[in-house]
Design a protein around this motif. Structure first.
Motif, PDB file in Angstrom:
ATOM      1  N   ARG A  29      31.447  91.293 -61.721  1.00 53.85           N
ATOM      2  CA  ARG A  29      30.146  91.024 -61.095  1.00 53.85           C
ATOM      3  C   ARG A  29      29.626  92.223 -60.307  1.00 53.85           C
ATOM      4  O   ARG A  29      28.420  92.378 -60.158  1.00 53.85           O
ATOM      5  CB  ARG A  29      30.230  89.811 -60.147  1.00 53.85           C
ATOM      6  CG  ARG A  29      30.782  88.549 -60.762  1.00 53.85           C
ATOM      7  CD  ARG A  29      29.991  88.055 -61.964  1.00 53.85           C
ATOM      8  NE  ARG A  29      28.582  87.851 -61.711  1.00 53.85           N
ATOM      9  CZ  ARG A  29      28.066  86.772 -61.109  1.00 53.85           C
ATOM     10  NH1 ARG A  29      28.871  85.820 -60.653  1.00 53.85           N
ATOM     11  NH2 ARG A  29      26.759  86.647 -60.962  1.00 53.85           N
ATOM     12  N   LEU A  30      30.547  93.035 -59.772  1.00 54.40           N
ATOM     13  CA  LEU A  30      30.168  94.218 -58.993  1.00 54.40           C
ATOM     14  C   LEU A  30      30.863  95.433 -59.590  1.00 54.40           C
ATOM     15  O   LEU A  30      32.090  95.481 -59.654  1.00 54.40           O
ATOM     16  CB  LEU A  30      30.568  94.044 -57.526  1.00 54.40           C
ATOM     17  CG  LEU A  30      30.261  95.218 -56.570  1.00 54.40           C
ATOM     18  CD1 LEU A  30      28.761  95.447 -56.452  1.00 54.40           C
ATOM     19  CD2 LEU A  30      30.869  94.957 -55.186  1.00 54.40           C
ATOM     20  N   GLU A  31      30.071  96.405 -60.045  1.00 57.71           N
ATOM     21  CA  GLU A  31      30.618  97.600 -60.683  1.00 57.71           C
ATOM     22  C   GLU A  31      30.204  98.847 -59.910  1.00 57.71           C
ATOM     23  O   GLU A  31      29.044  98.978 -59.504  1.00 57.71           O
ATOM     24  CB  GLU A  31      30.107  97.743 -62.119  1.00 57.71           C
ATOM     25  CG  GLU A  31      30.759  96.817 -63.114  1.00 57.71           C
ATOM     26  CD  GLU A  31      30.328  97.125 -64.541  1.00 57.71           C
ATOM     27  OE1 GLU A  31      30.715  96.356 -65.433  1.00 57.71           O
ATOM     28  OE2 GLU A  31      29.603  98.124 -64.757  1.00 57.71           O
ATOM     29  N   VAL A  32      31.149  99.761 -59.741  1.00 53.54           N
ATOM     30  CA  VAL A  32      30.863 101.021 -59.054  1.00 53.54           C
ATOM     31  C   VAL A  32      30.254 102.016 -60.034  1.00 53.54           C
ATOM     32  O   VAL A  32      30.743 102.193 -61.154  1.00 53.54           O
ATOM     33  CB  VAL A  32      32.142 101.616 -58.434  1.00 53.54           C
ATOM     34  CG1 VAL A  32      31.863 103.005 -57.848  1.00 53.54           C
ATOM     35  CG2 VAL A  32      32.691 100.693 -57.353  1.00 53.54           C
ATOM     36  N   VAL A  33      29.184 102.660 -59.610  1.00 50.46           N
ATOM     37  CA  VAL A  33      28.604 103.800 -60.326  1.00 50.46           C
ATOM     38  C   VAL A  33      29.034 105.029 -59.532  1.00 50.46           C
ATOM     39  O   VAL A  33      28.571 105.247 -58.410  1.00 50.46           O
ATOM     40  CB  VAL A  33      27.066 103.688 -60.408  1.00 50.46           C
ATOM     41  CG1 VAL A  33      26.477 104.909 -61.101  1.00 50.46           C
ATOM     42  CG2 VAL A  33      26.666 102.406 -61.134  1.00 50.46           C
ATOM     43  N   ILE A  68      33.835 100.332 -50.749  1.00 53.77           N
ATOM     44  CA  ILE A  68      33.014  99.845 -51.870  1.00 53.77           C
ATOM     45  C   ILE A  68      33.906  99.496 -53.057  1.00 53.77           C
ATOM     46  O   ILE A  68      33.709  98.471 -53.724  1.00 53.77           O
ATOM     47  CB  ILE A  68      31.962 100.903 -52.259  1.00 53.77           C
ATOM     48  CG1 ILE A  68      30.962 101.103 -51.112  1.00 53.77           C
ATOM     49  CG2 ILE A  68      31.230 100.500 -53.535  1.00 53.77           C
ATOM     50  CD1 ILE A  68      29.978 102.247 -51.331  1.00 53.77           C
ATOM     51  N   ALA A  69      34.911 100.332 -53.320  1.00 53.94           N
ATOM     52  CA  ALA A  69      35.834 100.067 -54.432  1.00 53.94           C
ATOM     53  C   ALA A  69      36.619  98.775 -54.204  1.00 53.94           C
ATOM     54  O   ALA A  69      36.859  98.007 -55.141  1.00 53.94           O
ATOM     55  CB  ALA A  69      36.787 101.247 -54.609  1.00 53.94           C
ATOM     56  N   ARG A  70      37.016  98.529 -52.961  1.00 59.31           N
ATOM     57  CA  ARG A  70      37.731  97.276 -52.656  1.00 59.31           C
ATOM     58  C   ARG A  70      36.843  96.064 -52.926  1.00 59.31           C
ATOM     59  O   ARG A  70      37.307  95.042 -53.447  1.00 59.31           O
ATOM     60  CB  ARG A  70      38.200  97.274 -51.197  1.00 59.31           C
ATOM     61  CG  ARG A  70      39.432  98.116 -50.928  1.00 59.31           C
ATOM     62  CD  ARG A  70      40.007  97.848 -49.547  1.00 59.31           C
ATOM     63  NE  ARG A  70      39.132  98.304 -48.483  1.00 59.31           N
ATOM     64  CZ  ARG A  70      39.156  99.537 -47.971  1.00 59.31           C
ATOM     65  NH1 ARG A  70      40.005 100.435 -48.452  1.00 59.31           N
ATOM     66  NH2 ARG A  70      38.339  99.876 -46.986  1.00 59.31           N
ATOM     67  N   LEU A  71      35.581  96.181 -52.583  1.00 57.76           N
ATOM     68  CA  LEU A  71      34.664  95.070 -52.828  1.00 57.76           C
ATOM     69  C   LEU A  71      34.457  94.851 -54.324  1.00 57.76           C
ATOM     70  O   LEU A  71      34.372  93.708 -54.789  1.00 57.76           O
ATOM     71  CB  LEU A  71      33.322  95.345 -52.142  1.00 57.76           C
ATOM     72  CG  LEU A  71      33.347  95.224 -50.617  1.00 57.76           C
ATOM     73  CD1 LEU A  71      32.070  95.786 -50.014  1.00 57.76           C
ATOM     74  CD2 LEU A  71      33.523  93.767 -50.199  1.00 57.76           C
ATOM     75  N   ALA A  72      34.381  95.936 -55.089  1.00 55.00           N
ATOM     76  CA  ALA A  72      34.243  95.792 -56.538  1.00 55.00           C
ATOM     77  C   ALA A  72      35.452  95.063 -57.122  1.00 55.00           C
ATOM     78  O   ALA A  72      35.317  94.228 -58.027  1.00 55.00           O
ATOM     79  CB  ALA A  72      34.080  97.167 -57.189  1.00 55.00           C
ATOM     80  N   VAL A 111      21.802  86.597 -61.350  1.00 58.81           N
ATOM     81  CA  VAL A 111      22.236  87.981 -61.548  1.00 58.81           C
ATOM     82  C   VAL A 111      23.459  88.057 -62.455  1.00 58.81           C
ATOM     83  O   VAL A 111      24.455  87.368 -62.233  1.00 58.81           O
ATOM     84  CB  VAL A 111      22.539  88.649 -60.185  1.00 58.81           C
ATOM     85  CG1 VAL A 111      23.293  89.953 -60.369  1.00 58.81           C
ATOM     86  CG2 VAL A 111      21.245  88.906 -59.428  1.00 58.81           C
ATOM     87  N   GLU A 112      23.360  88.907 -63.468  1.00 59.18           N
ATOM     88  CA  GLU A 112      24.497  89.159 -64.350  1.00 59.18           C
ATOM     89  C   GLU A 112      25.506  90.090 -63.679  1.00 59.18           C
ATOM     90  O   GLU A 112      26.712  89.894 -63.779  1.00 59.18           O
ATOM     91  CB  GLU A 112      24.015  89.800 -65.657  1.00 59.18           C
ATOM     92  CG  GLU A 112      23.136  88.918 -66.518  1.00 59.18           C
ATOM     93  CD  GLU A 112      23.920  87.826 -67.210  1.00 59.18           C
ATOM     94  OE1 GLU A 112      25.130  88.027 -67.462  1.00 59.18           O
ATOM     95  OE2 GLU A 112      23.332  86.769 -67.486  1.00 59.18           O
ATOM     96  N   LYS A 113      24.970  91.121 -63.008  1.00 55.20           N
ATOM     97  CA  LYS A 113      25.855  92.138 -62.447  1.00 55.20           C
ATOM     98  C   LYS A 113      25.135  92.907 -61.347  1.00 55.20           C
ATOM     99  O   LYS A 113      23.919  93.078 -61.384  1.00 55.20           O
ATOM    100  CB  LYS A 113      26.299  93.102 -63.552  1.00 55.20           C
ATOM    101  CG  LYS A 113      27.447  94.017 -63.206  1.00 55.20           C
ATOM    102  CD  LYS A 113      28.008  94.645 -64.475  1.00 55.20           C
ATOM    103  CE  LYS A 113      28.691  93.600 -65.347  1.00 55.20           C
ATOM    104  NZ  LYS A 113      29.358  94.195 -66.527  1.00 55.20           N
ATOM    105  N   VAL A 114      25.926  93.357 -60.370  1.00 52.37           N
ATOM    106  CA  VAL A 114      25.424  94.232 -59.308  1.00 52.37           C
ATOM    107  C   VAL A 114      26.087  95.596 -59.483  1.00 52.37           C
ATOM    108  O   VAL A 114      27.309  95.683 -59.654  1.00 52.37           O
ATOM    109  CB  VAL A 114      25.753  93.670 -57.909  1.00 52.37           C
ATOM    110  CG1 VAL A 114      25.243  94.619 -56.821  1.00 52.37           C
ATOM    111  CG2 VAL A 114      25.160  92.279 -57.733  1.00 52.37           C
ATOM    112  N   PHE A 115      25.284  96.649 -59.450  1.00 49.09           N
ATOM    113  CA  PHE A 115      25.801  98.013 -59.564  1.00 49.09           C
ATOM    114  C   PHE A 115      25.807  98.658 -58.180  1.00 49.09           C
ATOM    115  O   PHE A 115      24.769  98.723 -57.518  1.00 49.09           O
ATOM    116  CB  PHE A 115      24.946  98.840 -60.525  1.00 49.09           C
ATOM    117  CG  PHE A 115      24.941  98.310 -61.930  1.00 49.09           C
ATOM    118  CD1 PHE A 115      26.019  98.527 -62.772  1.00 49.09           C
ATOM    119  CD2 PHE A 115      23.864  97.572 -62.399  1.00 49.09           C
ATOM    120  CE1 PHE A 115      26.023  98.023 -64.069  1.00 49.09           C
ATOM    121  CE2 PHE A 115      23.856  97.069 -63.692  1.00 49.09           C
ATOM    122  CZ  PHE A 115      24.939  97.294 -64.529  1.00 49.09           C
ATOM    123  N   ALA A 116      26.972  99.116 -57.753  1.00 49.51           N
ATOM    124  CA  ALA A 116      27.126  99.760 -56.446  1.00 49.51           C
ATOM    125  C   ALA A 116      27.242 101.266 -56.649  1.00 49.51           C
ATOM    126  O   ALA A 116      28.277 101.759 -57.120  1.00 49.51           O
ATOM    127  CB  ALA A 116      28.361  99.224 -55.734  1.00 49.51           C
TER     128      ALA A 116
END
Length: 265
Positions: free
Chosen positions: A195-199, A185-189, A152-157
């Motif tokens: 690797r983890l981006e908020v939408v 969710i923002a803390r996890l990003a 995985v390149e990136k996960v979108f939250a």
């Protein structure tokens, strides 16, 4: 096979034809079209899904691990954070009552009475299905399972949408709950940079309240699906361009260097 994208979501990612969101209108279907014929978007969204359910071993083993995904989308949270009208014990009683005709009618009346006073009851008994600490722990585990078992390149939250008026009126403190879980969710990003981006669906729906369905105040209309698909497609394509452009630059530099080498012929 080309690019694979997996979606782990709740009913917000599912078709709801009675409010104008048919299968082709869902963001997963639109994203597949925007990414082109070599892409495959596997939508594993299901109604009433929570982070508790998403990290159960059968789901992880079947749909998440070794899925060969290049990208992943997570849209979970409203089921976790919405104030619960019924306790786990009451839900268990309701399950038993649903199988006995006489008891079912009685339990239905009980639900109607509680629903009439939902705001007051959720204020006095502010129960959520998944407490915030467990929500973050579940979410982190899901992200790690995706990242560690796939290329995985990136996960979108996709965060939780701004609640509609009817949901704010019938569920005490729902807006504060949503903001608290979105902060998680923002803390996890922040813990998974790059690797983890908020939408940020919350911000979009706060400015565009007509994107949220009026009947329940938490599902989304087609314009929200349109935006999610376009936003994620844009981010994926920008990422791909960022990978491809340096390759072209290296190739161009090598060609230039070769051109400078004098011929010995």
């Amino acid at each position: 096979m080309g690019m694979i994208v997996i979606v782990v979501g709740d009913s917000l990612g599912c078709p709801r034809s009675w409010v104008g969101v048919d299968l082709a209108s869902t963001y997963s279907f639109q994203l597949n079209r925007l990414l082109g014929p070599d892409a495959f978007v596997a939508n594993y969204s299901v109604g009433d899904n929570s982070t508790d359910r998403a990290v159960k071993e059968p789901f992880l083993r079947t749909f998440v691990r070794n899925s060969s995904a290049s990208y992943a989308i997570i849209q979970l949270g409203i089921v976790d954070c919405a104030p619960r009208l019924l306790s786990p014990v009451e839900r268990a009683i309701g399950l038993v009552a649903s199988r006995v005709p006489g008891l079912r009618a009685l339990f239905d009346q009980y639900i109607k009475v509680k629903s009439r006073y939902r705001y007051q009851l959720t204020r006095v008994f502010p129960k959520t299905l998944v407490p915030i600490d467990r929500f973050e722990s579940n979410y982190r585990r899901l992200v790690l399972e995706i990242l560690e078992s796939n290329p995985v390149e990136k996960v979108f939250a996709i965060n939780i949408a701004y609640p509609g008026e009817i949901l704010r009126k019938k569920s005490y403190n729902i807006l504060a709950n949503i903001q608290k879980y979105n902060a998680g969710i923002a803390r996890l990003a922040a813990a998974f940079p790059g690797r983890l981006e908020v939408v940020d669906l919350f911000a979009q729906c706060a400015h565009k309240p007509d994107w949220v369905t009026q009947d329940d105040g938490h599902h989304i209309h087609k314009p929200a699906h349109d935006w999610i698909a376009a936003e994620i497609a844009h981010r994926i394509n920008v990422g791909l361009c960022a990978e491809i452009i340096p390759m072209f630059r290296v190739g161009a530099a090598e060609s230039t260097d070769n051109a400078k080498v004098p011929s010995e012929a």
